[in-house]
Design a protein around this motif. Structure first.
Motif, PDB file in Angstrom:
ATOM      1  N   ALA A  10      -6.195  19.907 -12.178  1.00  0.00           N
ATOM      2  CA  ALA A  10      -7.370  20.694 -11.783  1.00  0.00           C
ATOM      3  C   ALA A  10      -8.299  19.913 -10.850  1.00  0.00           C
ATOM      4  N   ASP A  11      -7.744  18.906 -10.133  1.00  0.00           N
ATOM      5  CA  ASP A  11      -8.623  18.123  -9.239  1.00  0.00           C
ATOM      6  C   ASP A  11      -8.415  18.437  -7.763  1.00  0.00           C
ATOM      7  N   GLY A  12      -7.503  19.381  -7.451  1.00  0.00           N
ATOM      8  CA  GLY A  12      -7.270  19.741  -6.052  1.00  0.00           C
ATOM      9  C   GLY A  12      -6.493  18.689  -5.272  1.00  0.00           C
ATOM     10  N   LEU A  13      -5.912  17.691  -5.991  1.00  0.00           N
ATOM     11  CA  LEU A  13      -5.216  16.588  -5.312  1.00  0.00           C
ATOM     12  C   LEU A  13      -3.867  16.322  -5.974  1.00  0.00           C
ATOM     13  N   PHE A  14      -2.930  15.814  -5.164  1.00  0.00           N
ATOM     14  CA  PHE A  14      -1.682  15.299  -5.723  1.00  0.00           C
ATOM     15  C   PHE A  14      -1.864  13.836  -6.094  1.00  0.00           C
ATOM     16  N   ASP A  15      -1.178  13.407  -7.149  1.00  0.00           N
ATOM     17  CA  ASP A  15      -0.991  11.983  -7.413  1.00  0.00           C
ATOM     18  C   ASP A  15       0.435  11.669  -6.979  1.00  0.00           C
TER      19      ASP A  15
ATOM     20  N   ARG B  86       3.143  -0.723 -13.252  1.00  0.00           N
ATOM     21  CA  ARG B  86       2.871  -2.167 -13.219  1.00  0.00           C
ATOM     22  C   ARG B  86       3.862  -2.924 -12.333  1.00  0.00           C
ATOM     23  N   HIS B  87       4.991  -2.299 -11.996  1.00  0.00           N
ATOM     24  CA  HIS B  87       6.019  -3.011 -11.212  1.00  0.00           C
ATOM     25  C   HIS B  87       5.554  -3.152  -9.766  1.00  0.00           C
ATOM     26  N   PRO B  88       5.746  -4.345  -9.160  1.00  0.00           N
ATOM     27  CA  PRO B  88       5.234  -4.544  -7.790  1.00  0.00           C
ATOM     28  C   PRO B  88       5.850  -3.626  -6.737  1.00  0.00           C
ATOM     29  N   ALA B  89       7.015  -3.050  -7.004  1.00  0.00           N
ATOM     30  CA  ALA B  89       7.629  -2.140  -6.016  1.00  0.00           C
ATOM     31  C   ALA B  89       6.992  -0.747  -6.056  1.00  0.00           C
ATOM     32  N   VAL B  90       6.120  -0.501  -7.054  1.00  0.00           N
ATOM     33  CA  VAL B  90       5.570   0.846  -7.250  1.00  0.00           C
ATOM     34  C   VAL B  90       4.137   0.907  -6.756  1.00  0.00           C
ATOM     35  N   ARG B  91       3.836   1.917  -5.966  1.00  0.00           N
ATOM     36  CA  ARG B  91       2.432   2.122  -5.575  1.00  0.00           C
ATOM     37  C   ARG B  91       2.075   3.594  -5.727  1.00  0.00           C
ATOM     38  N   THR B  92       0.785   3.881  -5.807  1.00  0.00           N
ATOM     39  CA  THR B  92       0.347   5.269  -5.987  1.00  0.00           C
ATOM     40  C   THR B  92      -0.665   5.630  -4.905  1.00  0.00           C
ATOM     41  N   LEU B  93      -0.678   6.904  -4.569  1.00  0.00           N
ATOM     42  CA  LEU B  93      -1.615   7.442  -3.583  1.00  0.00           C
ATOM     43  C   LEU B  93      -2.187   8.720  -4.174  1.00  0.00           C
TER      44      LEU B  93
END
Ligand SMILES: Nc1ncnc2c1ncn2[C@@H]1O[C@H](COP(=O)(O)OP(=O)(O)OP(=O)(O)O)[C@@H](O)[C@H]1O
Length: 285
Positions: free
Chosen positions: A208-213, A239-246
């Motif tokens: 319900a925030d109008g955004l994708f994670d 937590r893995h260094p190969a993983v990032r979020t936007l």
């Protein structure tokens, strides 16, 4: 005027589980509506006009079809989980027990209790949970082709086969705030947190925030994947260094030759732009 609802039950959902409990669920729902039509599908062309609510007894595939109708018409959707994954129900806090969920839908209908949640739209299709491409979409495609073993174990086998075969590929992600060029293993665009029957791939996704994670796994070796995958259920993969979020309202993915899937349903591959539409779906309860 009285409440008119339809209950959609696809015979394949949950390997027949939905069809087996359809009569019981329909009897419960009739306590909350004046007219209930029982349907074998929730495809937009087959639904009657003038529905006050569409209730789906099924899994994420069945819900995906119903969402196309509900988003186009503004019809409120009721969820009664009976599939293998039920990841939208899980993400929205709907009871996973189908009879409890049916009672919750009846209460919501009686009390006219609705909430608005976001939907993603990509390639002409609405999606409610996660749109993914790369390793996870390849697992989904492979599992769909397997005839054995039954149930969720098909995914375990498909994961093992894809871990052995999968290679990272060059991907370009363009969001409303920037551009990212990288070698990626998977990209998951979450409206809600879960896919794959409870894998918390986008743990902070808020419907319900109008955004994708967006969860992006960059170049990962087989050893990395074997470290990342077990953490998915609890969101520890972040937590893995190969993983990032936007986080973004709109994202374009360009990745040549990768499979694409949304709500667990395969989509035609190729470059795709996904946009989050705030409050595009009304949920009962
Ligand atoms: N209304 C519909 N029209 C066409 N196909 C449908 C419809 N509802 C469900 N299906 C198909 O039936 C199959 C099984 O349905 P569904 O995905 O709901 O069950 P499941 O796979 O057991 O659950 P889950 O997706 O939660 O793991 C899916 O491939 C889906 O595309």
């Amino acid at each position: 005027m009285g409440i008119r609802a339809a209950l959609a039950v696809h015979p394949d959902t949950g390997r027949g589980a939905a069809a087996r409990i359809a009569g019981t669920v329909a009897a419960r729902l009739r306590a909350g509506v004046d007219r209930l039509d029982l349907l074998g599908t929730a495809s937009p062309d087959d639904l009657p006009d003038g529905l006050d609510a569409l209730v789906v007894l099924g899994g994420d595939g069945a819900v995906h079809h119903a969402v196309q109708y509900c988003a186009a018409t503004g019809t409120p959707l009721g969820l009664v989980p009976a599939g293998t994954g039920n990841d939208l129900a899980r993400g929205l806090g709907v009871p996973l027990d189908p009879l409890q969920a049916a009672d919750a839908v009846v209460a919501a209908l009686r009390e006219r209790r609705h909430r608005a949640v976001d939907l993603g739209h990509a390639g002409g299709t609405w999606f409610a949970t996660v749109l993914c491409t790369g390793f996870d979409a390849a697992v989904n495609a492979r599992a769909a082709r397997l005839r054995w073993p039954p149930g969720p174990h098909r995914y375990d086998l498909a994961v093992l086969a894809e871990v052995a075969a999968f290679r990272a590929r060059p991907v370009t992600l363009t969001t409303d705030t920037g551009r990212l060029d990288l070698d990626a293993t998977l990209v998951a665009i979450g409206n809600t947190p879960f896919y794959g029957a409870g894998m918390r791939i986008c743990p902070r996704a808020d419907p319900a925030d109008g955004l994708f994670d967006i969860t992006v796994v960059g170049r990962a070796t087989r050893a990395d994947l074997l470290r990342i995958l077990p953490g998915l259920r609890h969101g520890r993969h972040l937590r893995h260094p190969a993983v990032r979020t936007l986080r973004a309202r709109e994202v374009r993915i360009e990745a040549t030759g990768w499979p694409l899937c949304a709500d667990g349903e395969m989509l035609p591959g190729g470059a795709v732009t996904a946009r989050c539409h705030r409050g595009a779906l009304t949920i009962l309860g």
